[in-house]
Structure formats: C-alpha cells, structure tokens
Design an enzyme around this catalytic site. Structure first.
Site, PDB file in Angstrom:
ATOM      1  CD  GLU A  90      -4.747  -3.470  12.761  1.00 40.96           C
ATOM      2  OE1 GLU A  90      -6.465  -3.159  12.698  1.00 40.96           O
ATOM      3  OE2 GLU A  90      -4.590  -4.587  12.734  1.00 40.96           O
ATOM      4  CE  LYS A 105     -10.920  -4.606  18.104  1.00 38.04           C
ATOM      5  NZ  LYS A 105     -10.607  -4.996  17.473  1.00 38.04           N
ATOM      6  CG  HIS A 138     -11.714   3.602 -18.315  1.00 35.85           C
ATOM      7  ND1 HIS A 138     -10.787   3.964 -19.624  1.00 35.85           N
ATOM      8  CD2 HIS A 138     -11.489   2.536 -18.367  1.00 35.85           C
ATOM      9  CE1 HIS A 138     -11.031   3.390 -20.383  1.00 35.85           C
ATOM     10  NE2 HIS A 138     -11.239   2.169 -19.593  1.00 35.85           N
TER      11      HIS A 138
END
Length: 278
Positions: free
Chosen positions: A87, A242, A118
C-alpha cells in the site's frame, strides 16, 4: 492504518498484552527509530535492507519478496507486511506528479517455515524467478518444545539454518554425482545457489521484539520510497475502490437506475448476484 499500531489505534493491543507489554512494544519501535536516525550508514540495518530491496527489484529483476518466520506466533506477520509495503510503495507516480522511471514495490508474501518448506520453497530454490527472502527466528520459543528428551526447537532451527545455507551455496553437479545419483537426473538435483536471503534472529519473541520487527520494515519501506521518489504515505488506489463501492451499492441493493449507470461487466456481475440472492 498501516503506520498506526503504535498509536492510540493500538488500544486493542494494549488491552490484549497489558500496559507493561505495550510499553515494551513501544520501546521496540523507539529502539529501531533511534538506530535508523543515528547509526552510520554502514551499520544502519533498515537503510541497508531498504537499499538491498531496491537492488533486488531494479537491478536483479525481482518481483516479489518472501518473509519466512520460524516462529508460529508470527504466522500472520507476512500478511501484516503486505499492507505496509504494497500500500505504501505500489505507486507509478512520483511525489512531484511525474511518472516513475523504474520499477517500484514488490509483492510481499510468506508463511511460517514449517508450512513453506513443503509448499513453495521448491520455487525459491530451483525456480526461474529470483525471490529474495527474509528468514526470522528466535533462540527461545514461547513454550518449551520437546518430544520426550529431544529438543524439537533445535531441530526446527536446524531447518532454518539449512535453508539459508542451501539458498546461498546450492549444490554442484560434482556434489550430486558424488552421492551416486544416476546421470539422467543429475541436472534436476543441482541447486544454483546465490539466492539472496537475510536472517533476522532474536533471543525470544517479546513485545519489544515484535515492535522492533514492525519498525524495521516501516523504515525499509520508507527508504525504498525515498529512492524511488514516491510518497509512501498515500493510497489513492484504495480510495478509488471505496468511492466506486459507494456508487455501486445502490445497484447491489436492487436500484435498476443505478445498475444502468455501471459498465457492462459490472452490470452483468451484479445482475447475476441479484438473480441468485435469496
């Protein structure tokens, strides 16, 4: 926000760990702040790590950066750093409004070493992409880790040390052949090495150490932003999402006129959602 955990926003942290713990947490931040402010460049850890990250991105072509804690309580630390780093430095415009002239930012990701070994370590060791990695470990676990008489934490950290050594030095064809490996699979078992890593170790995972780790990466992020000439403290990409969400919300709630104002793709997606919503 991504720089707020050590402010009043961190009240929930203070409640969870108590005020003594929170003061210890803040003390960790302060210690790294003072180190970054006062230490000479040659010994200034956030400065050096920030410059190394710029080197990896702009000169070695790295697009991502792995954070690999060998401490289970840090299992969400890489996710925390994703907001801090991406960000802050995921920008294509410089602080003066001009386009950037180099690559900026990198994709931060990671998992605890026990899971990662793994899963994706294969790619880091032998893949075609260069992935710098930060390994984090503590000498003393939060709780004793033993299986009978065996010190499981020592075995755990043996893997920590082994992975960084393997990434640094790899394994040559001669070494592989010396193990009696069949010739047709020798090349598959060669490790090129020279994969960059940074090892970060602490005596134990105290609130102070967590504060130091967060502050370390805050300053690393700042250093990179300065070199790239970008503002690491805005996030207009987040703001756009937003704003659009507020515009789309009436359509999602069934407003036909609001739906008509959306692009064709969004109209199709919202229409499908409305048709399926019970």
């Amino acid at each position: 926000g991504r720089y707020s955990v050590d402010s009043a926003v961190g009240l929930s942290v203070a409640i969870a760990i108590g005020m003594d713990g929170f003061r210890d947490f803040l003390g960790g931040f302060h210690a790294v702040d003072q180190h970054f402010l006062n230490e000479e460049p040659a010994q200034n850890v956030p400065l050096l790590m920030g410059l190394l990250n710029v080197w990896y991105v702009n000169f070695l072509g790295a697009h991502s950066h792995a954070v690999l804690p060998y401490a289970q309580y840090l299992h969400r630390f890489a996710a925390y750093l994703q907001q801090l780093t991406m960000e802050s430095n995921g920008k294509s415009v410089r602080w003066d409004g001009t386009p950037v002239t180099s690559e900026t930012g990198e994709i931060f990701w990671g998992e605890p070493g026990t899971n990662g070994q793994h899963a994706f370590y294969q790619l880091i060791h032998q893949g075609t992409r260069l992935i710098p990695a930060d390994f984090i470990a503590v000498a003393n676990p939060a709780r004793p880790l033993k299986d009978g008489e065996e010190d499981v934490h020592a075995l755990f950290l043996a893997n920590f040390f082994a992975q960084t050594a393997a990434l640094a030095f790899g394994k040559t064809e001669e070494e592989v052949r010396a193990e009696g490996t069949a010739e047709d699979i020798v090349s598959a078992r060669v490790f090129a090495g020279n994969r960059p890593t940074t090892s970060i170790m602490a005596p134990s995972l105290t609130p102070s150490v967590v504060g130091q780790l967060i502050a370390l990466y805050e300053h690393i992020t700042f250093v990179q932003g300065i070199v790239w000439g970008i503002d690491s403290f805005d996030q207009w990409g987040v703001e756009l999402g937003k704003k659009l969400a507020l515009e789309i919300a009436p359509a999602v709630n069934g407003d036909a006129e609001a739906l008509k104002k959306q692009d064709a793709s969004t109209q199709s997606l919202v229409s499908w959602y409305l048709s399926q919503r019970s």
